[in-house]
Design a protein around this motif. Structure first.
Motif, PDB file in Angstrom:
ATOM      1  N   HIS A 121       0.967  -1.320   0.028  1.00  0.00           N
ATOM      2  CA  HIS A 121       0.036  -0.206  -0.067  1.00  0.00           C
ATOM      3  C   HIS A 121       0.724   1.305  -0.091  1.00  0.00           C
ATOM      4  O   HIS A 121       0.441   2.130  -0.523  1.00  0.00           O
ATOM      5  CB  HIS A 121      -0.848   0.009   1.125  1.00  0.00           C
ATOM      6  CG  HIS A 121      -2.132  -1.106   1.149  1.00  0.00           C
ATOM      7  ND1 HIS A 121      -3.218  -0.725   0.539  1.00  0.00           N
ATOM      8  CD2 HIS A 121      -1.902  -2.241   1.744  1.00  0.00           C
ATOM      9  CE1 HIS A 121      -4.118  -2.064   0.475  1.00  0.00           C
ATOM     10  NE2 HIS A 121      -3.327  -2.758   1.432  1.00  0.00           N
ATOM     11  N   GLN A 122       2.045   1.170   0.574  1.00  0.00           N
ATOM     12  CA  GLN A 122       2.882   2.215   0.684  1.00  0.00           C
ATOM     13  C   GLN A 122       4.305   1.865   0.041  1.00  0.00           C
ATOM     14  O   GLN A 122       5.192   1.759   1.156  1.00  0.00           O
ATOM     15  CB  GLN A 122       2.830   3.024   2.090  1.00  0.00           C
ATOM     16  CG  GLN A 122       3.890   4.192   2.338  1.00  0.00           C
ATOM     17  CD  GLN A 122       3.689   5.278   1.142  1.00  0.00           C
ATOM     18  OE1 GLN A 122       4.278   5.150  -0.125  1.00  0.00           O
ATOM     19  NE2 GLN A 122       2.918   6.111   1.498  1.00  0.00           N
ATOM     20  N   PRO A 123       4.508   1.799  -1.253  1.00  0.00           N
ATOM     21  CA  PRO A 123       5.831   1.366  -1.814  1.00  0.00           C
ATOM     22  C   PRO A 123       6.957   2.301  -1.205  1.00  0.00           C
ATOM     23  O   PRO A 123       8.286   1.773  -1.286  1.00  0.00           O
ATOM     24  CB  PRO A 123       5.825   1.382  -3.159  1.00  0.00           C
ATOM     25  CG  PRO A 123       4.651   2.317  -3.398  1.00  0.00           C
ATOM     26  CD  PRO A 123       3.722   2.079  -2.182  1.00  0.00           C
ATOM     27  N   LEU A 124       6.840   3.247  -0.674  1.00  0.00           N
ATOM     28  CA  LEU A 124       7.938   4.303  -0.344  1.00  0.00           C
ATOM     29  C   LEU A 124       8.632   4.155   0.945  1.00  0.00           C
ATOM     30  O   LEU A 124       9.513   4.353   1.306  1.00  0.00           O
ATOM     31  CB  LEU A 124       7.455   5.875  -0.296  1.00  0.00           C
ATOM     32  CG  LEU A 124       7.329   6.319  -1.674  1.00  0.00           C
ATOM     33  CD1 LEU A 124       6.752   7.809  -1.607  1.00  0.00           C
ATOM     34  CD2 LEU A 124       8.443   6.527  -2.465  1.00  0.00           C
ATOM     35  N   LEU A 125       7.741   3.170   1.707  1.00  0.00           N
ATOM     36  CA  LEU A 125       8.241   2.850   3.215  1.00  0.00           C
ATOM     37  C   LEU A 125       9.774   1.998   3.095  1.00  0.00           C
ATOM     38  O   LEU A 125       9.821   1.115   2.385  1.00  0.00           O
ATOM     39  CB  LEU A 125       7.447   1.872   3.887  1.00  0.00           C
ATOM     40  CG  LEU A 125       6.370   2.604   4.772  1.00  0.00           C
ATOM     41  CD1 LEU A 125       5.358   1.612   5.494  1.00  0.00           C
ATOM     42  CD2 LEU A 125       6.590   3.305   5.957  1.00  0.00           C
ATOM     43  N   ARG A 126      10.293   2.467   3.970  1.00  0.00           N
ATOM     44  CA  ARG A 126      11.925   1.992   4.080  1.00  0.00           C
ATOM     45  C   ARG A 126      11.779   0.265   4.533  1.00  0.00           C
ATOM     46  O   ARG A 126      10.984   0.197   5.669  1.00  0.00           O
ATOM     47  CB  ARG A 126      12.917   2.673   4.804  1.00  0.00           C
ATOM     48  CG  ARG A 126      13.402   3.726   4.165  1.00  0.00           C
ATOM     49  CD  ARG A 126      14.758   4.289   4.988  1.00  0.00           C
ATOM     50  NE  ARG A 126      15.054   5.603   4.277  1.00  0.00           N
ATOM     51  CZ  ARG A 126      15.789   5.517   3.488  1.00  0.00           C
ATOM     52  NH1 ARG A 126      16.242   4.783   2.723  1.00  0.00           N
ATOM     53  NH2 ARG A 126      16.164   6.870   2.813  1.00  0.00           N
ATOM     54  N   GLU A 127      12.176  -0.727   3.859  1.00  0.00           N
ATOM     55  CA  GLU A 127      12.325  -1.850   4.512  1.00  0.00           C
ATOM     56  C   GLU A 127      12.908  -2.083   5.769  1.00  0.00           C
ATOM     57  O   GLU A 127      13.775  -1.492   5.973  1.00  0.00           O
ATOM     58  CB  GLU A 127      12.945  -2.873   3.458  1.00  0.00           C
ATOM     59  CG  GLU A 127      12.732  -4.281   3.798  1.00  0.00           C
ATOM     60  CD  GLU A 127      13.283  -5.252   2.678  1.00  0.00           C
ATOM     61  OE1 GLU A 127      13.664  -6.717   3.049  1.00  0.00           O
ATOM     62  OE2 GLU A 127      14.082  -4.959   1.657  1.00  0.00           O
ATOM     63  N   GLY A 128      11.936  -2.714   6.565  1.00  0.00           N
ATOM     64  CA  GLY A 128      12.423  -2.823   7.947  1.00  0.00           C
ATOM     65  C   GLY A 128      12.155  -1.664   9.114  1.00  0.00           C
ATOM     66  O   GLY A 128      12.291  -1.856  10.350  1.00  0.00           O
ATOM     67  N   TYR A 129      11.617  -0.560   8.401  1.00  0.00           N
ATOM     68  CA  TYR A 129      11.083   0.454   9.285  1.00  0.00           C
ATOM     69  C   TYR A 129       9.880   0.276  10.150  1.00  0.00           C
ATOM     70  O   TYR A 129       9.946   0.298  11.274  1.00  0.00           O
ATOM     71  CB  TYR A 129      10.876   1.886   8.580  1.00  0.00           C
ATOM     72  CG  TYR A 129      10.302   2.941   9.537  1.00  0.00           C
ATOM     73  CD1 TYR A 129      11.343   3.617  10.214  1.00  0.00           C
ATOM     74  CD2 TYR A 129       9.327   3.158   9.473  1.00  0.00           C
ATOM     75  CE1 TYR A 129      10.962   4.632  11.117  1.00  0.00           C
ATOM     76  CE2 TYR A 129       8.678   4.154  10.312  1.00  0.00           C
ATOM     77  CZ  TYR A 129       9.557   4.975  11.299  1.00  0.00           C
ATOM     78  OH  TYR A 129       9.191   5.849  12.131  1.00  0.00           O
ATOM     79  N   ALA A 130       8.774  -0.282   9.453  1.00  0.00           N
ATOM     80  CA  ALA A 130       7.442  -0.433  10.016  1.00  0.00           C
ATOM     81  C   ALA A 130       7.181  -1.666  10.076  1.00  0.00           C
ATOM     82  O   ALA A 130       7.305  -2.873   9.407  1.00  0.00           O
ATOM     83  CB  ALA A 130       6.284   0.111   9.271  1.00  0.00           C
ATOM     84  N   ALA A 131       6.663  -2.409  11.420  1.00  0.00           N
ATOM     85  CA  ALA A 131       6.377  -3.811  11.843  1.00  0.00           C
ATOM     86  C   ALA A 131       4.979  -4.053  11.399  1.00  0.00           C
ATOM     87  O   ALA A 131       4.497  -5.214  11.124  1.00  0.00           O
ATOM     88  CB  ALA A 131       6.692  -3.955  13.410  1.00  0.00           C
ATOM     89  N   ALA A 132       4.075  -3.023  11.603  1.00  0.00           N
ATOM     90  CA  ALA A 132       2.394  -3.317  11.176  1.00  0.00           C
ATOM     91  C   ALA A 132       1.860  -2.045  10.984  1.00  0.00           C
ATOM     92  O   ALA A 132       2.606  -0.853  11.212  1.00  0.00           O
ATOM     93  CB  ALA A 132       1.935  -3.950  12.377  1.00  0.00           C
ATOM     94  N   GLY A 133       0.681  -2.017  10.606  1.00  0.00           N
ATOM     95  CA  GLY A 133      -0.196  -1.072  10.144  1.00  0.00           C
ATOM     96  C   GLY A 133      -1.672  -0.952  10.247  1.00  0.00           C
ATOM     97  O   GLY A 133      -1.895  -2.333  10.272  1.00  0.00           O
ATOM     98  N   MET A 134      -2.290   0.191  10.246  1.00  0.00           N
ATOM     99  CA  MET A 134      -3.769  -0.234  10.084  1.00  0.00           C
ATOM    100  C   MET A 134      -4.195   0.470   9.036  1.00  0.00           C
ATOM    101  O   MET A 134      -4.052   1.782   8.754  1.00  0.00           O
ATOM    102  CB  MET A 134      -4.558   0.423  11.267  1.00  0.00           C
ATOM    103  CG  MET A 134      -6.008   0.267  11.224  1.00  0.00           C
ATOM    104  SD  MET A 134      -6.724   0.993  12.873  1.00  0.00           S
ATOM    105  CE  MET A 134      -6.864   2.665  12.016  1.00  0.00           C
ATOM    106  N   LEU A 135      -4.955  -0.017   7.956  1.00  0.00           N
ATOM    107  CA  LEU A 135      -5.496   0.600   6.817  1.00  0.00           C
ATOM    108  C   LEU A 135      -6.920   0.922   6.912  1.00  0.00           C
ATOM    109  O   LEU A 135      -7.785   0.087   7.204  1.00  0.00           O
ATOM    110  CB  LEU A 135      -5.304  -0.188   5.516  1.00  0.00           C
ATOM    111  CG  LEU A 135      -5.877   0.323   4.189  1.00  0.00           C
ATOM    112  CD1 LEU A 135      -4.935   1.599   3.661  1.00  0.00           C
ATOM    113  CD2 LEU A 135      -6.081  -0.854   3.034  1.00  0.00           C
TER     114      LEU A 135
END
Length: 374
Positions: A121-135
């Protein structure tokens, strides 16, 4: 002379004045030459039913019908366009994410995402930065200018009078009403509405009413270029779960903010270079972006009281003085229902049933609530 003088022509004053016009003779005073100069005109608002304290969320939900189907000729284009909201959490932030998901899932359609799904959903996120999210697929972009101008046109069409460059210099009780002394003249009315935004406590002091301990806070925003090959212009606004930053695609650029809330005196606020640097650092830490140039930058004022609920209702100290203040960062998305509710209170009518049906309790926004004690 009028039935009501509304001080402030930002979204709070304009929406309430429009609701009252046609039922009352209303004069609206704006200290700047153009309405909405300080806060409304600098807002990049998103309609987010899960955003804000309980009273705000109720008013936001109750505002949805207006945004979806405004009155005829109110706006030339839709007020809302879809904008998913993606809340992201690092490994150490998963507890507040879980709490938000539990609460949000009761009122809207949300989905928990793992790290892999986040990047879809957000390809700009750096790999390894975020562990989870809510859409949250219930979010929308708000056309702030169209909403504000719609209310101003409605106010004028219903017989209201707008006077700009009319800074209020004195407020004096007289008989059963008020005298408002402003740069452009002297106005009298039984009811004065304080919708002065960041200046609301100053207006309160002129009237010698109770203080609500309003704190104006600076919020910085800026625009940077999209990275080469970016294809996510319809992608979500991505927000840190602790609201330390957000990023939103915007008209071929990226709108970013450190989501700062720096207390300041009410003023024509400007961005601080330190906040700009902090924003760039936070965004580049979370996203695969190399920010070398800021294309545009600005700051706005978001004014809060202690519990972050708005302050709406008649003063308990001075008859005829009505508070419409403290909307903070929620004033745009909650404006239709807040204005309708406030107009009912000004006229001595009950809160409309459809607003109550969304769980709204008028005691949450009362000027004499315990949370406002100094």
């Amino acid at each position: 002379m009028a039935d009501a003088v509304v001080i402030g022509a930002g979204i709070a004053g304009a929406s309430l004045a429009a609701e009252l016009a046609g039922k009352m003779r209303v004069i609206m005073l704006e200290m700047e030459r153009h309405p909405g100069y300080h806060t409304t005109g600098r807002s990049a608002a998103v309609f987010a039913p899960n955003y804000g304290p309980a009273g705000v969320r109720s008013l936001t939900r109750a505002s949805r019908a207006f945004f979806d189907a405004p009155p005829a000729n109110f706006a030339r284009a839709p007020l809302l366009t879809r904008r998913d909201i993606l809340m992201i959490a690092r490994e150490d932030q998963t507890d507040p994410l879980a709490e938000l998901f539990k609460e949000a899932s009761v009122v809207t359609s949300v989905q928990m995402l793992d790290a892999e799904a986040l990047r879809e959903h957000q390809p700009l996120l750096r790999e390894g930065y975020a562990a989870a999210g809510m859409l949250d697929v219930g979010g929308q972009d708000i056309d702030v200018a169209a909403l504000h101008q719609g209310y101003l046109r409605q106010f004028k069409a219903r017989g209201g009078t707008l006077i700009t460059d009319a800074e209020v210099r004195a407020l004096l009780p007289e008989g059963e009403g008020w005298v408002v002394e402003a740069k452009q003249g002297r106005f009298t009315a039984p009811v004065v509405v304080n919708a002065a935004g960041a200046w609301a406590d100053q207006i309160g002091r002129l009237a010698q009413v109770e203080a609500i301990n309003l704190v104006p806070k600076r919020r910085t925003a800026m625009v940077v270029a999209e990275p080469d090959g970016f294809t996510g212009r319809d992608g979500p606004i991505t927000v840190d779960i602790d609201e330390n930053f957000y990023l939103k695609p915007d008209a071929g650029r990226l709108l970013i903010s450190p989501a700062d809330e720096t207390p300041v005196d009410p003023c024509d606020v400007q961005p601080d270079e330190l906040d700009i640097a902090i924003c760039a650092d936070r965004i580049m830490t979370a996203f695969s972006l190399d920010i070398r140039r800021i294309e545009n930058k600005w700051a706005g004022l978001r004014s809060f009281v202690a519990d972050k609920e708005p302050v709406i209702g008649f003063s308990k100290v001075a008859p005829g003085f009505f508070w419409m203040a403290g909307q903070g960062g929620y004033g745009i998305q909650s404006a239709p229902a807040a204005a309708e509710m406030a107009a009912a209170l000004v006229q001595g009518l009950p809160v409309p049933g459809h607003i109550v049906d969304h769980g709204f309790d008028v005691a949450r926004v009362a000027p004499d609530r315990e949370a406002l004690a100094g």
